[in-house]
Write a protein that holds these residues in place. Structure first.
Motif, PDB file in Angstrom:
ATOM      1  N   VAL A  69       0.855  -1.182   0.000  1.00 52.43           N
ATOM      2  CA  VAL A  69       0.000   0.000   0.000  1.00 52.43           C
ATOM      3  C   VAL A  69       0.892   1.232   0.000  1.00 52.43           C
ATOM      4  CG1 VAL A  69      -1.756   1.305   1.260  1.00 52.43           C
ATOM      5  CG2 VAL A  69      -1.823  -1.188   1.253  1.00 52.43           C
ATOM      6  N   THR A 104       1.064  -6.751   5.284  1.00 53.09           N
ATOM      7  CA  THR A 104       0.950  -5.566   4.431  1.00 53.09           C
ATOM      8  C   THR A 104       2.133  -4.643   4.688  1.00 53.09           C
ATOM      9  OG1 THR A 104      -1.460  -5.670   4.530  1.00 53.09           O
ATOM     10  CG2 THR A 104      -0.492  -3.587   3.808  1.00 53.09           C
ATOM     11  N   GLU A 126      -4.130  -1.802  10.477  1.00 53.47           N
ATOM     12  CA  GLU A 126      -4.629  -3.134  10.162  1.00 53.47           C
ATOM     13  C   GLU A 126      -3.654  -4.188  10.693  1.00 53.47           C
ATOM     14  OE1 GLU A 126      -7.573  -3.828   8.781  1.00 53.47           O
ATOM     15  OE2 GLU A 126      -7.965  -1.663   8.864  1.00 53.47           O
ATOM     16  N   ALA A 164      -3.978   8.581   5.934  1.00 56.47           N
ATOM     17  CA  ALA A 164      -4.213   7.306   5.268  1.00 56.47           C
ATOM     18  C   ALA A 164      -3.153   6.278   5.659  1.00 56.47           C
ATOM     19  CB  ALA A 164      -4.226   7.505   3.750  1.00 56.47           C
ATOM     20  N   ALA A 209       0.450  -5.123   9.600  1.00 58.20           N
ATOM     21  CA  ALA A 209       1.002  -4.092   8.715  1.00 58.20           C
ATOM     22  C   ALA A 209       2.306  -3.534   9.275  1.00 58.20           C
ATOM     23  CB  ALA A 209      -0.006  -2.963   8.529  1.00 58.20           C
ATOM     24  N   VAL A 234       3.297  -0.829   4.218  1.00 63.89           N
ATOM     25  CA  VAL A 234       2.759   0.506   3.988  1.00 63.89           C
ATOM     26  C   VAL A 234       3.921   1.419   3.624  1.00 63.89           C
ATOM     27  CG1 VAL A 234       1.416   2.406   4.949  1.00 63.89           C
ATOM     28  CG2 VAL A 234       0.920   0.057   5.654  1.00 63.89           C
ATOM     29  N   ARG A 274      -4.058   4.903   9.077  1.00 58.54           N
ATOM     30  CA  ARG A 274      -5.189   3.967   8.965  1.00 58.54           C
ATOM     31  C   ARG A 274      -4.724   2.617   8.423  1.00 58.54           C
ATOM     32  NH1 ARG A 274      -7.916   8.539   6.982  1.00 58.54           N
ATOM     33  NH2 ARG A 274      -7.676   7.783   4.830  1.00 58.54           N
ATOM     34  N   ALA A 275      -3.896   2.659   7.386  1.00 58.58           N
ATOM     35  CA  ALA A 275      -3.435   1.408   6.774  1.00 58.58           C
ATOM     36  C   ALA A 275      -2.574   0.600   7.738  1.00 58.58           C
ATOM     37  CB  ALA A 275      -2.656   1.711   5.492  1.00 58.58           C
ATOM     38  N   PRO A 315       0.083   5.014   0.651  1.00 63.66           N
ATOM     39  CA  PRO A 315      -0.959   5.989   0.997  1.00 63.66           C
ATOM     40  C   PRO A 315      -0.643   7.381   0.464  1.00 63.66           C
ATOM     41  CG  PRO A 315       0.375   5.482   2.907  1.00 63.66           C
ATOM     42  CD  PRO A 315       0.809   4.539   1.837  1.00 63.66           C
TER      43      PRO A 315
END
Length: 329
Positions: free
Chosen positions: A7, A46, A21, A14, A24, A48, A17-18, A9
């Motif tokens: 991801v 994930t 999860e 953002a 992450a 980020v 927020r990511a 952002p």
């Protein structure tokens, strides 16, 4: 390498927020995280990628300090005109770390959050409480030449690897953090945790917390500062012992001193006892040595790293002597 989601952002909110999860991890320069992923030690679901965020500036703050964005590259910070003039110890520390190629990639925020580790951390056949909580620590009776002697526990004796962070610790740096509940400022001294019984928990940050900047307060004393690093080879090696120091002397008396150590503790080690002994006392080599010995009196050594006590005393003494001579010119 395990499969993972990626991801990138568009803004800080953002990103937070990511990263909130499960599974992450933030990615900056990747000079530590990617290595650990390749070795199967870090296994994020994930990644980020925050490198597109506008956090790469160095600005003068009110009062004359500096605000350094978390995505400023180490090489750029070392070369920054204001850093070199006002806080030379920071530039010197950065230039003594890693290699030119790595400094071009590594970020300030990533440097702050690189994992504290010893060789056993990478070896899946060895016991490491940091990698596998509760498994034990083979470094205690094994190869521990590079391990810590201050702030250690029976669970972990790994030494913090950063050079930059030692200089920041000496200068009372403050870390700006954005989390789900907003922005807060954390003194660098409060960012790191000693290992205790939970060496796998290295900082006071929550999973989604994103370092956005580092603030250096105004510090006229930093104009007379120096970073000295003792290591096994001339480049690309962690410190056995390092010293970040700033000194102010008037009429032969120490009127100001900042001192932090690297290579000897699980976090950048502010030498408060040495500072206490020095402040208000005479500025000469014998006094510098007494202060260094007072700081190292609490050392807990192993067979392989017992030499670090004497090496730290000698390095502190030499660094302060050089600063004192420079101040007298």
């Amino acid at each position: 390498m395990r499969p993972f989601a990626y991801v990138k952002p568009a803004d800080v909110e953002a990103a937070v927020r990511a990263a909130g999860e499960p599974g992450a991890k933030y990615l900056g320069g990747g000079t530590n995280l990617v290595d650990l992923m390749r070795e199967g030690i870090e296994r994020p679901d994930t990644v980020v990628d925050v490198t597109g965020l506008p956090l790469d500036g160095v600005e003068t703050s009110p009062g004359g300090g500096l605000r350094i964005g978390a995505l400023v590259r180490n090489s750029a910070l070392a070369a920054d005109r204001l850093v070199r003039a006002r806080y030379p110890v920071v530039s010197q520390a950065l230039l003594s770390g890693a290699s030119g190629q790595l400094r071009n990639m590594a970020t300030v925020g990533g440097n702050l959050l690189q994992r504290t580790r010893c060789p056993y951390f990478y070896d899946h056949a060895s016991a490491c409480n940091k990698r596998e909580p509760g498994s034990g620590c083979d470094a205690l009776e094994g190869f521990n030449r590079g391990c810590a002697i201050l702030g250690v526990s029976g669970s972990c004796i790994a030494a913090h690897p950063s050079d930059m962070c030692v200089a920041l610790a000496a200068l009372d740096a403050v870390v700006e953090v954005r989390g789900p509940d907003g922005t807060r400022r954390v003194p660098l001294a409060d960012l790191y945790r000693l290992p205790g019984d939970t060496p796998q928990v290295e900082t006071t940050l929550a999973a989604a917390d994103l370092i956005t900047a580092v603030e250096l307060p105004p510090a006229p004393i930093a104009a007379n500062s120096r970073y000295r690093k003792v290591r096994d080879r001339a480049s690309y090696a962690f410190a056995l012992v390092s010293v970040a120091a700033a000194l102010e002397v008037r009429d032969g008396t120490v009127t100001g001193v900042r001192l932090a150590l690297g290579g000897v503790a699980p976090k950048p080690w502010r030498a408060r006892e040495a500072e206490r002994v020095l402040l208000g006392g005479p500025a000469h080599e014998a006094a510098f040595r007494r202060a260094a010995e007072a700081e190292l009196a609490a050392a807990t050594v192993r067979e392989g790293n017992a030499f670090k006590t004497g090496l730290a005393v000698a390095t502190i003494t030499a660094t302060l002597r050089d600063l004192n001579e420079g101040a007298a010119r």
